[in-house]
Design a protein around this motif. Structure first.
Motif, PDB file in Angstrom:
ATOM      1  N   PRO A  94       0.975  -1.352   0.011  1.00 26.22           N
ATOM      2  CA  PRO A  94      -0.074   0.089   0.116  1.00 26.22           C
ATOM      3  C   PRO A  94       0.768   1.272   0.001  1.00 26.22           C
ATOM      4  O   PRO A  94       1.799   1.387   0.889  1.00 26.22           O
ATOM      5  CB  PRO A  94      -0.853  -0.146   1.340  1.00 26.22           C
ATOM      6  CG  PRO A  94       0.013  -0.834   2.251  1.00 26.22           C
ATOM      7  CD  PRO A  94       0.866  -1.814   1.235  1.00 26.22           C
ATOM      8  N   LYS A  95       0.678   2.165  -0.909  1.00 26.09           N
ATOM      9  CA  LYS A  95       1.372   3.394  -1.223  1.00 26.09           C
ATOM     10  C   LYS A  95       3.005   2.938  -1.127  1.00 26.09           C
ATOM     11  O   LYS A  95       3.367   2.018  -1.963  1.00 26.09           O
ATOM     12  CB  LYS A  95       1.174   4.331  -0.032  1.00 26.09           C
ATOM     13  CG  LYS A  95      -0.044   4.843  -0.270  1.00 26.09           C
ATOM     14  CD  LYS A  95      -0.620   6.033   0.740  1.00 26.09           C
ATOM     15  CE  LYS A  95      -1.852   6.590   0.730  1.00 26.09           C
ATOM     16  NZ  LYS A  95      -2.181   7.555   1.452  1.00 26.09           N
ATOM     17  N   LEU A  96       3.796   3.410  -0.412  1.00 28.28           N
ATOM     18  CA  LEU A  96       4.977   3.123  -0.034  1.00 28.28           C
ATOM     19  C   LEU A  96       5.325   2.730   1.350  1.00 28.28           C
ATOM     20  O   LEU A  96       6.482   2.987   1.798  1.00 28.28           O
ATOM     21  CB  LEU A  96       6.200   4.271  -0.687  1.00 28.28           C
ATOM     22  CG  LEU A  96       7.687   3.705  -1.158  1.00 28.28           C
ATOM     23  CD1 LEU A  96       7.370   2.684  -2.318  1.00 28.28           C
ATOM     24  CD2 LEU A  96       8.398   4.931  -1.590  1.00 28.28           C
ATOM     25  N   GLU A  97       4.305   2.293   1.703  1.00 32.96           N
ATOM     26  CA  GLU A  97       4.441   1.766   3.317  1.00 32.96           C
ATOM     27  C   GLU A  97       5.436   0.589   3.537  1.00 32.96           C
ATOM     28  O   GLU A  97       5.569  -0.182   2.580  1.00 32.96           O
ATOM     29  CB  GLU A  97       3.093   1.647   3.794  1.00 32.96           C
ATOM     30  CG  GLU A  97       1.960   2.797   3.955  1.00 32.96           C
ATOM     31  CD  GLU A  97       2.321   3.478   5.069  1.00 32.96           C
ATOM     32  OE1 GLU A  97       3.234   3.499   5.830  1.00 32.96           O
ATOM     33  OE2 GLU A  97       1.526   4.663   5.278  1.00 32.96           O
ATOM     34  N   ARG A  98       5.925   0.464   4.871  1.00 34.06           N
ATOM     35  CA  ARG A  98       6.596  -0.899   4.956  1.00 34.06           C
ATOM     36  C   ARG A  98       5.765  -2.000   5.314  1.00 34.06           C
ATOM     37  O   ARG A  98       5.931  -2.509   6.504  1.00 34.06           O
ATOM     38  CB  ARG A  98       7.662  -0.416   6.127  1.00 34.06           C
ATOM     39  CG  ARG A  98       8.593   0.566   5.853  1.00 34.06           C
ATOM     40  CD  ARG A  98       9.485   1.190   6.905  1.00 34.06           C
ATOM     41  NE  ARG A  98       8.765   1.842   7.845  1.00 34.06           N
ATOM     42  CZ  ARG A  98       8.889   2.024   9.287  1.00 34.06           C
ATOM     43  NH1 ARG A  98      10.319   1.623   9.600  1.00 34.06           N
ATOM     44  NH2 ARG A  98       8.543   2.816  10.036  1.00 34.06           N
ATOM     45  N   ILE A  99       4.834  -2.363   4.205  1.00 32.00           N
ATOM     46  CA  ILE A  99       3.747  -3.110   4.692  1.00 32.00           C
ATOM     47  C   ILE A  99       3.705  -4.096   3.383  1.00 32.00           C
ATOM     48  O   ILE A  99       3.658  -3.629   2.168  1.00 32.00           O
ATOM     49  CB  ILE A  99       2.562  -2.448   5.089  1.00 32.00           C
ATOM     50  CG1 ILE A  99       2.571  -1.770   6.309  1.00 32.00           C
ATOM     51  CG2 ILE A  99       1.205  -3.517   5.079  1.00 32.00           C
ATOM     52  CD1 ILE A  99       1.400  -0.881   6.585  1.00 32.00           C
ATOM     53  N   ILE A 100       3.580  -5.387   3.481  1.00 32.99           N
ATOM     54  CA  ILE A 100       3.108  -6.111   2.174  1.00 32.99           C
ATOM     55  C   ILE A 100       1.822  -7.020   2.692  1.00 32.99           C
ATOM     56  O   ILE A 100       1.769  -7.552   3.823  1.00 32.99           O
ATOM     57  CB  ILE A 100       4.385  -7.122   2.450  1.00 32.99           C
ATOM     58  CG1 ILE A 100       5.730  -6.398   1.993  1.00 32.99           C
ATOM     59  CG2 ILE A 100       4.370  -8.328   1.050  1.00 32.99           C
ATOM     60  CD1 ILE A 100       7.098  -7.388   1.880  1.00 32.99           C
ATOM     61  N   HIS A 101       1.114  -6.798   1.744  1.00 32.10           N
ATOM     62  CA  HIS A 101      -0.095  -7.618   1.578  1.00 32.10           C
ATOM     63  C   HIS A 101      -0.060  -8.958   0.937  1.00 32.10           C
ATOM     64  O   HIS A 101       0.722  -8.845  -0.356  1.00 32.10           O
ATOM     65  CB  HIS A 101      -1.344  -6.886   1.243  1.00 32.10           C
ATOM     66  CG  HIS A 101      -1.694  -6.108   2.079  1.00 32.10           C
ATOM     67  ND1 HIS A 101      -3.070  -5.331   1.906  1.00 32.10           N
ATOM     68  CD2 HIS A 101      -1.341  -5.334   3.185  1.00 32.10           C
ATOM     69  CE1 HIS A 101      -3.106  -4.152   3.015  1.00 32.10           C
ATOM     70  NE2 HIS A 101      -2.034  -4.426   3.583  1.00 32.10           N
ATOM     71  N   GLU A 170       2.829  12.329   3.238  1.00 36.58           N
ATOM     72  CA  GLU A 170       2.516  12.138   1.631  1.00 36.58           C
ATOM     73  C   GLU A 170       3.258  10.887   1.103  1.00 36.58           C
ATOM     74  O   GLU A 170       4.234  10.508   1.299  1.00 36.58           O
ATOM     75  CB  GLU A 170       2.976  13.292   0.980  1.00 36.58           C
ATOM     76  CG  GLU A 170       2.339  14.502   1.317  1.00 36.58           C
ATOM     77  CD  GLU A 170       0.931  14.841   0.661  1.00 36.58           C
ATOM     78  OE1 GLU A 170       0.571  14.129  -0.208  1.00 36.58           O
ATOM     79  OE2 GLU A 170       0.070  15.571   1.217  1.00 36.58           O
ATOM     80  N   ASP A 171       2.449  10.395  -0.022  1.00 39.83           N
ATOM     81  CA  ASP A 171       2.918   9.275  -0.885  1.00 39.83           C
ATOM     82  C   ASP A 171       3.795   9.733  -1.858  1.00 39.83           C
ATOM     83  O   ASP A 171       3.314  10.632  -2.748  1.00 39.83           O
ATOM     84  CB  ASP A 171       1.922   8.620  -1.599  1.00 39.83           C
ATOM     85  CG  ASP A 171       2.233   7.384  -2.395  1.00 39.83           C
ATOM     86  OD1 ASP A 171       3.629   7.145  -2.493  1.00 39.83           O
ATOM     87  OD2 ASP A 171       1.360   6.834  -2.998  1.00 39.83           O
ATOM     88  N   PRO A 172       5.266   9.377  -1.874  1.00 45.39           N
ATOM     89  CA  PRO A 172       6.217  10.097  -2.635  1.00 45.39           C
ATOM     90  C   PRO A 172       6.164   9.748  -4.030  1.00 45.39           C
ATOM     91  O   PRO A 172       6.402  10.398  -4.998  1.00 45.39           O
ATOM     92  CB  PRO A 172       7.351   9.660  -2.073  1.00 45.39           C
ATOM     93  CG  PRO A 172       7.338   8.160  -1.370  1.00 45.39           C
ATOM     94  CD  PRO A 172       6.099   8.359  -1.036  1.00 45.39           C
ATOM     95  N   SER A 198       8.422  13.825   5.813  1.00 47.95           N
ATOM     96  CA  SER A 198       7.145  14.185   4.932  1.00 47.95           C
ATOM     97  C   SER A 198       6.780  13.154   4.255  1.00 47.95           C
ATOM     98  O   SER A 198       5.283  13.248   3.755  1.00 47.95           O
ATOM     99  CB  SER A 198       7.327  15.435   4.439  1.00 47.95           C
ATOM    100  OG  SER A 198       7.842  16.538   4.942  1.00 47.95           O
ATOM    101  N   PHE A 199       7.359  12.368   4.010  1.00 45.71           N
ATOM    102  CA  PHE A 199       6.974  11.327   2.826  1.00 45.71           C
ATOM    103  C   PHE A 199       7.206   9.730   3.414  1.00 45.71           C
ATOM    104  O   PHE A 199       8.353   9.519   3.942  1.00 45.71           O
ATOM    105  CB  PHE A 199       7.798  11.346   1.590  1.00 45.71           C
ATOM    106  CG  PHE A 199       7.635  12.908   1.121  1.00 45.71           C
ATOM    107  CD1 PHE A 199       6.447  13.358   0.325  1.00 45.71           C
ATOM    108  CD2 PHE A 199       8.870  13.704   1.222  1.00 45.71           C
ATOM    109  CE1 PHE A 199       6.490  14.511  -0.059  1.00 45.71           C
ATOM    110  CE2 PHE A 199       8.546  14.938   0.667  1.00 45.71           C
ATOM    111  CZ  PHE A 199       7.490  15.619   0.116  1.00 45.71           C
ATOM    112  N   THR A 200       6.100   8.897   3.213  1.00 43.82           N
ATOM    113  CA  THR A 200       6.156   7.583   3.444  1.00 43.82           C
ATOM    114  C   THR A 200       7.355   6.718   2.931  1.00 43.82           C
ATOM    115  O   THR A 200       7.575   6.868   1.718  1.00 43.82           O
ATOM    116  CB  THR A 200       4.882   6.742   3.224  1.00 43.82           C
ATOM    117  OG1 THR A 200       4.719   6.909   1.772  1.00 43.82           O
ATOM    118  CG2 THR A 200       3.807   7.465   3.918  1.00 43.82           C
ATOM    119  N   GLY A 201       7.822   5.975   3.586  1.00 42.74           N
ATOM    120  CA  GLY A 201       8.809   4.985   3.293  1.00 42.74           C
ATOM    121  C   GLY A 201      10.307   5.502   2.731  1.00 42.74           C
ATOM    122  O   GLY A 201      11.008   4.935   2.177  1.00 42.74           O
ATOM    123  N   VAL A 202      10.540   6.736   3.218  1.00 43.79           N
ATOM    124  CA  VAL A 202      11.767   7.357   2.858  1.00 43.79           C
ATOM    125  C   VAL A 202      12.429   7.425   3.967  1.00 43.79           C
ATOM    126  O   VAL A 202      12.196   7.772   5.028  1.00 43.79           O
ATOM    127  CB  VAL A 202      11.400   8.891   2.268  1.00 43.79           C
ATOM    128  CG1 VAL A 202      12.780   9.447   1.945  1.00 43.79           C
ATOM    129  CG2 VAL A 202      10.755   8.893   1.118  1.00 43.79           C
TER     130      VAL A 202
END
Length: 578
Positions: A94-101, A170-172, A198-202
């Protein structure tokens, strides 16, 4: 480097390329917070290791199996009930989150096709593995999180799963220029921190890379940048994340010498001082990186007691050295008192009784000087007082000169042991260093019939021209290499004026090529206290000119003629043998 969203994106691509449409053949839970899924695809069988460890959360593909407990934990039994033999139909982030589905199709008790989702959250101490139905309700998780544990989100059976958006990032991959600039300029913090905040996953490392690519200092405030510079920064930001969108990953590890410093799924050009090793898969990178880091951490933990002994002795000797230097400084005026005594003998005969000083010509310098006097003493008694003071300081100077040399040698020796602890690779190296400390009296020997077994061996390299090069990992090995292993015409290398390893090049009676001299010099530079310097001065000489001083400590040598070279400490191109 903590897992960031880019690394997760790389893993998701790899999983889609390898295990998508595969069937889950076996489910195991080797540790309380770790799953091992065996997945069969038409072409091969792979294992997916998922760890929700608070200290080291991981997800990677491997061929290796792990022993499991005799009785499977409840979470493992639940997964076996629902998704054993299930087919993996989708893997997403999801987005660039540190999550895997990981979406899995399976047949229920009635034979109907159902879908479940295994959600892997790689979030440091908040990492978890959560099992949900297709509607997003939590069936169970490997870690339960109650309201008492977290006010943000409960992770319990029956609760609805959601991603907590506590940071409002925010989603980068989709952020526009206006939103990008607004996010940065409203944060009162350095530019690099503003980017990763400010940005997810960075991660901080990626934020530093983006600043580097834009030619900007990551420590400046975003408010100092005008619109043109912010627009330029946004373009570099989008160019960088275009690689993520297009799945253009180049997994690699950056090494400082032999120690892995960082891993990344995209190039980190600001790490130009490190050696880069590119690998075929992010799973290979993670296994290599964490195995190496784990080995280094384990050795450092095991060497902690030895380091403490060496550091305590070093601090004690450094304090002693500083005190001795101060005392020596107090004796520097001793010759003045000798002159005072001589001048009083020469001119004191015409002094008036009770005089407090004598003004006389110093016949050594042809200058007039004033000599303070004790008015209650005769000129001869004053002269004797100054001679006594001179003789006392002279004796002190002679004794201190010898003591200072001994203390300096002791500090140099302890620093050499500290350097040996830094390059120790295994427990066998620590055994030999401990034996050396015992022989030197820093550790009390335990009386036992069992003899200490030394299995540590010097490092062995092969030069580009085919000559064998050996590196001592501690002082005992240095002595063994130099005075028992090397022949007279072999070459000996050592960092000039710094604790470090002895390097021996077996010449086989040949005249060594320049390239071999350079490579041996690099080894001596790398395995020395000055290894972090860009240029290190190396002394080298034929072994026959190296002598052991009488009563010298292990690793101590003297030589009176030598050659020198100045070289870097990069040994990445030198082949190491077993």
């Amino acid at each position: 480097m903590a897992f960031d969203g880019i690394t997760i994106a790389n893993i998701v691509k790899e999983l889609n390329d390898t295990i998508l449409d595969g069937r889950i053949n076996k489910i195991a839970q080797p540790e309380a917070d770790e799953l091992l899924l065996t997945i069969k695809t038409p072409s091969r069988q792979l294992r997916l290791c998922i760890s929700a460890s608070a200290s080291l959360p991981l997800i990677y593909l491997t061929q290796e199996n792990k022993p499991s407990p005799m009785t499977a934990p409840n979470f493992c039994m639940l997964l076996r009930k629902y998704i054993n033999n299930g087919r993996i139909v989708a893997i997403s982030q999801p987005k660039l989150e540190r999550i895997i589905h990981i979406d899995i199709e399976h047949l229920d008790e009635l034979g109907d096709l159902c879908r479940k989702t295994l959600i892997v959250e790689i979030m440091g101490k908040h990492s978890n593995i959560i099992f949900c139905n297709h509607e997003g309700m939590i069936i169970d998780s490997i870690k339960h999180v109650s309201a008492q544990m977290s006010s943000v989100r409960e992770v319990l059976p029956g609760r609805t799963y959601f991603i907590p958006d506590t940071m409002k990032k925010e989603d980068p991959l989709t952020v526009g220029q206006d939103a990008f600039i607004e996010e940065l300029t409203t944060k009162p913090m350095p530019l690099g921190k503003a980017i990763y905040s400010s940005f997810t996953g960075v991660s901080p490392v990626v934020a530093e890379e983006i600043c580097y690519l834009a030619g900007m200092d990551s420590d400046i405030s975003p408010k100092e940048l005008d619109t043109d510079l912010l627009s330029h920064l946004y373009r570099q930001f989008t160019y960088y994340f275009e690689q993520v969108k297009n799945n253009e990953f180049t997994p690699c590890i950056y090494y400082s010498g032999t120690e892995p410093k960082e891993f990344s799924s995209l190039p980190l050009t600001h790490f130009s001082d490190y050696r880069k090793e590119t690998m075929d898969s992010i799973s290979q990178v993670l296994k290599t990186y964490y195995a190496s880091r784990d080995a280094i951490t384990r050795i450092r933990q095991k060497s902690a007691d030895l380091r403490r002994i060496v550091q305590t002795a070093l601090e004690r000797n450094r304090k002693k050295y500083d005190l001795q230097q101060k005392q020596l400084k107090d004796t520097l005026n001793r010759e003045k008192y000798k002159v005072y005594g001589e001048l009083l003998h020469t001119y004191g005969y015409n002094l008036k009784e009770g005089a407090k000083e004598l003004e006389a010509l110093n016949y050594y310098t042809n200058e007039m000087i004033k000599i303070p006097l004790d008015s209650n003493k005769t000129p001869q008694e004053n002269a004797q007082k100054y001679f006594d003071k001179y003789n006392k300081q002279k004796r002190t100077f002679e004794a201190l000169t010898s003591l200072i040399e001994e203390t300096h040698d002791e500090i140099t020796y302890l620093e050499s042991i500290s350097a040996a602890l830094d390059i120790a690779r295994g427990e066998e190296d620590l055994v030999q260093i401990k034996e050396e400390l015992t022989e030197s009296g820093y550790i009390r020997r335990k009386f036992t019939k069992k003899k200490v077994k030394i299995t540590s061996k010097p490092l062995h390299y092969l030069s580009s021209d085919g000559y064998h090069m050996y590196v001592g990992k501690n002082n005992l090995q240095n002595d063994e290499l130099t005075f028992h292993f090397a022949n007279g015409n072999d070459w000996w290398f050592h960092a000039k004026g710094a604790p470090g390893s002895h390097v021996i090049v077996k010449s086989e009676g040949d005249e060594l090529p320049d390239r071999t001299f350079e490579e041996a010099g690099r080894l001596a530079a790398h395995y020395s206290k000055n290894s972090n310097s860009q240029k290190v001065e190396i002394d080298y000489v034929e072994k026959k000119h190296v002598k052991k001083p009488n009563g010298g400590k292990p690793g101590f040598v003297v030589y009176y003629t030598n050659y020198s070279l100045v070289i870097d400490s990069d040994i990445s191109g030198i082949k190491e043998l077993d």
